[in-house]
Design an enzyme around this catalytic site. Structure first.
Site, short mmCIF file in Angstrom:
data_model
loop_
_atom_site.label_atom_id
_atom_site.label_comp_id
_atom_site.label_asym_id
_atom_site.label_seq_id
_atom_site.Cartn_x
_atom_site.Cartn_y
_atom_site.Cartn_z
N ASP A 189 0.83 -1.20 0.00
CA ASP A 189 0.00 0.00 0.00
C ASP A 189 0.87 1.26 0.00
O ASP A 189 2.10 1.16 0.13
CB ASP A 189 -0.95 0.00 1.21
N ASP B 83 -7.84 -1.66 14.14
CA ASP B 83 -9.23 -1.85 13.71
C ASP B 83 -9.41 -3.09 12.84
O ASP B 83 -10.45 -3.28 12.24
CB ASP B 83 -9.74 -0.59 12.98
N HIS C 108 -7.58 -3.86 10.11
CA HIS C 108 -7.28 -3.73 8.68
C HIS C 108 -6.01 -4.51 8.31
O HIS C 108 -5.14 -4.74 9.14
CB HIS C 108 -7.20 -2.26 8.23
N GLU D 22 -9.64 -0.97 5.11
CA GLU D 22 -10.32 -0.61 6.35
C GLU D 22 -11.59 -1.45 6.53
O GLU D 22 -12.06 -2.09 5.58
CB GLU D 22 -10.66 0.89 6.33
C1 GLP Z 1 -0.46 0.60 8.50
C2 GLP Z 1 -0.17 -0.27 7.30
C3 GLP Z 1 -0.51 -1.71 7.55
C4 GLP Z 1 0.05 -2.16 8.88
C5 GLP Z 1 -0.48 -1.31 9.99
C6 GLP Z 1 0.03 -1.72 11.34
O1 GLP Z 1 -1.77 0.98 8.58
N1 GLP Z 1 -0.83 0.16 6.13
O2 GLP Z 1 -0.03 -2.52 6.50
O3 GLP Z 1 -0.29 -3.49 9.09
O4 GLP Z 1 -0.08 0.02 9.74
O5 GLP Z 1 1.23 -1.06 11.58
P1 GLP Z 1 2.23 -1.42 12.75
O6 GLP Z 1 2.87 -2.68 12.36
O7 GLP Z 1 3.18 -0.26 12.78
O8 GLP Z 1 1.42 -1.53 13.98
#
Ligand code: GLP
Length: 256
Positions: free
Chosen positions: A63, A132, A134, A139
């Protein structure tokens, strides 16, 4: 699904890095799916200290934010450049992300799907999970069959990700993300999650009913999904003891 409960992010990073190293040694042209976020970082750090070569491999980002100037340090492209490309010997242009600066963003989303398909699909996709539920930036209420497209972030995700920016106002509202349908086509999914803040989302993803309300529940539909979590992220799992007792100590992709 295979649930692996480890003691620390470092242990998780080493475990998954071993598996990726083995895969790229066996199949030098493998295609790796890269996640951005703190959960995937231990894997990249561990891979950097391994000797496996990625010179013939390819990689695709999950992404990207829309609206940050090219090269912005918090663009996912820049993060992957720092955390992955600077440590591993990927060839020029071997690591691709969605082109969020294209004039025609919808066409760029379709082109990204085509690029992944033309590369033969993704062999191993790394994933984190949002608080949440995702995955990527899909989302809650994202279609479980969705493809690469533009999404609007929830306030919760923007607040969660504000720690990487100077202020909440700087966190973009829009993103391009591989869809859940796109993610499910990868041949192996490996999700990482650490800390108590992820415990509820992990429990919903692993033991809850499959629902677009919690996009990570889509992993239950995948024949090869591995969830690597620490004890804190596991505290809401009802069958945690069962997972500890039944894990072979060996990732399933080894020896297959
Ligand atoms: C972002 C990314 C996700 C990731 C999420 C969790 O939203 N787009 O791919 O899984 O963060 O991030 P973290 O691993 O820093 O908690």
């Amino acid at each position: 699904m295979e649930i692996v409960i480890v003691e620390s992010p470092e242990q998780a990073g080493a475990l998954v890095a071993d598996a990726i190293s083995e895969l790229v040694t066996r199949t030098p042209t493998m295609v790796l799916g890269l996640a951005t976020g703190s959960s995937a970082s231990p894997v990249y750090r561990a891979l950097g200290s391994r000797s496996a070569s990625f010179a013939r491999a390819r990689a695709f980002l999950l992404d990207e934010y829309i609206g940050l100037p090219p090269g912005h340090p918090q663009s996912y492209r820049a993060v992957i450049n720092r955390e992955v490309e600077s440590l591993l010997d990927f060839g020029n242009d071997a690591v691709q992300g969605p082109d969020v600066h294209a004039d025609d963003l919808l066409a760029a989303c379709d082109a990204y799907e085509t690029a992944i398909a033309d590369a033969g699909g993704i062999d191993l996709q790394l994933l984190g999970i949002g608080t949440d539920g995702h995955i990527g930036f899909n989302e809650p209420t994202s279609s479980l069959g969705s493809r690469t497209r533009i999404k609007t972030l929830t306030d919760q995700t923007r607040r969660d990700n504000a720690r990487f920016f100077d202020s909440l106002a700087e966190v973009p509202r829009h993103v391009v993300t591989q869809g859940i349908g796109t993610i499910l086509e990868a041949r192996h999914l490996v999700m990482l999650a650490f800390g108590a803040a992820k415990a509820e989302a992990v429990a919903a993803a692993v033991e809850g009913p499959i629902t677009a309300r919690v996009p990570a529940t889509a992993l239950q539909l995948h024949p090869r999904a591995t969830i690597v979590i620490d004890e804190e992220a596991a505290i809401r799992l009802q069958l945690a003891q069962y997972y500890r007792e039944t894990w072979s100590g060996k990732p399933p992709w080894q020896g297959i």
